[in-house]
Design a protein around this motif. Structure first.
Motif, short mmCIF file in Angstrom:
data_model
loop_
_atom_site.label_atom_id
_atom_site.label_comp_id
_atom_site.label_asym_id
_atom_site.label_seq_id
_atom_site.Cartn_x
_atom_site.Cartn_y
_atom_site.Cartn_z
N TRP A 1 0.70 -1.27 0.10
CA TRP A 1 0.16 -0.16 -0.10
C TRP A 1 0.91 1.33 0.05
N ASP A 2 2.15 1.19 0.22
CA ASP A 2 3.00 2.28 0.16
C ASP A 2 3.39 2.60 -1.28
N HIS A 3 2.87 2.14 -2.19
CA HIS A 3 2.85 2.28 -3.85
C HIS A 3 4.17 1.77 -4.38
N SER A 4 4.64 0.85 -3.68
CA SER A 4 5.76 0.24 -4.31
C SER A 4 5.81 -1.27 -4.50
N VAL A 5 6.74 -1.54 -5.44
CA VAL A 5 7.14 -3.23 -5.71
C VAL A 5 8.51 -3.34 -5.30
N ARG A 6 8.89 -4.20 -4.46
CA ARG A 6 10.06 -4.15 -3.98
C ARG A 6 10.81 -5.59 -4.26
N LEU A 7 11.96 -5.70 -4.64
CA LEU A 7 12.83 -7.05 -5.09
C LEU A 7 13.74 -7.32 -3.78
N TRP A 8 13.59 -8.41 -3.22
CA TRP A 8 14.33 -8.78 -2.12
C TRP A 8 15.37 -10.00 -2.36
N ASP A 9 16.47 -10.18 -1.96
CA ASP A 9 17.44 -11.13 -1.81
C ASP A 9 16.88 -11.88 -0.48
N ALA A 10 16.68 -13.06 -0.77
CA ALA A 10 15.97 -13.98 0.29
C ALA A 10 17.29 -14.53 1.33
N GLU A 11 18.28 -14.58 0.78
CA GLU A 11 19.47 -15.21 1.66
C GLU A 11 20.04 -14.02 2.51
N THR A 12 20.20 -12.53 1.99
CA THR A 12 20.60 -11.67 2.98
C THR A 12 19.54 -10.66 3.44
N SER A 13 18.15 -10.95 3.27
CA SER A 13 17.21 -10.09 3.53
C SER A 13 17.40 -8.69 3.06
N LYS A 14 17.95 -8.33 2.04
CA LYS A 14 18.25 -7.03 1.75
C LYS A 14 17.23 -6.69 0.51
N ASN A 15 16.85 -5.54 0.36
CA ASN A 15 16.07 -4.76 -0.62
C ASN A 15 16.97 -4.35 -1.70
N SER A 16 16.90 -5.04 -2.84
CA SER A 16 17.90 -4.71 -4.10
C SER A 16 17.28 -3.72 -4.98
N SER A 17 16.01 -3.61 -5.16
CA SER A 17 15.60 -2.73 -6.15
C SER A 17 13.96 -2.30 -6.02
N ASP A 18 13.60 -1.22 -6.50
CA ASP A 18 12.17 -0.78 -6.14
C ASP A 18 11.54 -0.22 -7.51
N ILE A 19 10.30 -0.47 -7.51
CA ILE A 19 9.74 0.31 -8.50
C ILE A 19 8.54 1.02 -7.91
N PHE A 20 8.23 2.38 -8.05
CA PHE A 20 7.29 3.05 -7.27
C PHE A 20 6.16 3.51 -8.26
N CYS A 21 5.06 3.18 -7.71
CA CYS A 21 3.70 3.75 -8.74
C CYS A 21 2.98 4.88 -7.85
N THR A 22 1.92 4.99 -8.64
CA THR A 22 1.07 6.20 -8.03
C THR A 22 -0.09 6.14 -7.10
N LYS A 23 -0.30 4.84 -6.81
CA LYS A 23 -1.40 4.59 -5.95
C LYS A 23 -1.06 3.33 -5.22
N VAL A 24 -1.92 2.95 -4.18
CA VAL A 24 -1.92 1.65 -3.60
C VAL A 24 -1.86 0.39 -4.38
N LEU A 25 -0.98 -0.50 -4.09
CA LEU A 25 -1.20 -1.65 -4.93
C LEU A 25 -1.76 -2.71 -4.03
N ASN A 26 -2.53 -3.55 -4.73
CA ASN A 26 -3.30 -4.86 -4.04
C ASN A 26 -2.86 -6.09 -4.51
N CYS A 27 -2.27 -6.23 -5.73
CA CYS A 27 -1.69 -7.58 -6.00
C CYS A 27 -0.59 -7.54 -7.15
#
Length: 254
Positions: free
Chosen positions: A172-198
């Motif tokens: 709902w913070d308007h972002s899609v985030r890509l995570w590294d499951a091994e390190t728990s780090k957020n590696s990249s983001d996509i920001f949209c203009t509205k709440v994301l539901n799916c």
């Protein structure tokens, strides 16, 4: 071919259905709305494993056999309860190997959990199981999160785990985030203009084949060393003659 369908409901119950519309199993134990369900395909494990996410702030893992010959739905309890989120759990997705699941919550975090049924990552707790008019004790495994992914600032509405090391999340913070499951780090983001539901992905899977394989019921002709674009069939599908070089995503029915 659809083998079964799993649903989660506002009545706090999950149900397993045959494609013809017959309910075969009732999964009971949650105390609030079930917001998300996911099928886990674990190698070497017989039967079906399912994860449910609920507004009661827990996830639960269930095992059952779809081949049970029954006249009425079987009521079953989860073999494992996953606790750790401080607010409603909104979504759940399984790792392609089936060894773990991840969950997104209204507490803005994503948590990773083991799906095994051993006591190495959890404790046995006593619950009450009703038998007629009596109460009988029953043991149930409780597990804690392996790791927590922090970065979203509002509800995590959707998670996808297409590859062993990679998790995608929408919020709902308007972002899609890509995570590294091994390190728990957020590696990249996509920001949209509205709440994301799916969130849904197109996953390219490289197949290694000895022979040309034709799968007419899927509508694909697969050539040696070519990429197959998978859009909507499940990771539980296995065919002789090829192996997966990277995992499929469970995007549909089983």
């Amino acid at each position: 071919m659809i083998g079964f369908i799993v649903t989660g409901c506002y009545d706090s119950l999950a149900r397993v259905w045959k494609a013809a519309g017959e309910s075969t199993h009732i999964l009971e134990g949650h105390s609030d709305v079930i917001a998300s369900v996911g099928v886990i395909n674990r190698k070497g494990v017989e039967g079906i494993t399912v994860a449910t996410a609920s507004k009661d702030r827990t996830l639960r893992l269930w095992k059952f056999d779809t081949e049970d010959s029954i006249n009425n739905p079987i009521r079953i309890r989860a073999f494992k309860i996953l606790r750790g989120h401080t607010k409603s759990v909104q979504c759940v997705a399984a790792q392609n190997t089936g060894d773990m699941v991840c969950s997104g919550s209204w507490d803005s975090t994503i948590k990773l959990w083991q799906t095994n049924d051993s006591q190495s990552d959890g404790d046995l707790v006593s619950i009450k199981k009703r038998k007629g008019n009596d109460q009988a004790d029953e043991s149930q495994l409780e597990g804690e999160a392996v790791s927590t992914l922090v970065g979203h600032t509002q509800c995590v509405s959707s998670v996808v785990w297409p590859q062993q090391e990679t998790i995608y999340s929408a919020s709902w913070d308007h972002s899609v985030r890509l995570w590294d499951a091994e390190t728990s780090k957020n590696s990249s983001d996509i920001f949209c203009t509205k709440v994301l539901n799916c969130l849904m992905l197109e996953v390219k899977v490289l197949l290694s084949l000895q022979l040309v394989v034709l799968i007419p019921f899927l509508g694909y002709g697969i050539l040696i060393n070519q990429e197959l674009l998978l859009r909507s069939f499940s990771s539980c599908l296995t065919l002789p003659g090829f192996r997966l070089a990277s995992g499929m995503t469970n995007l549909g029915f089983i």
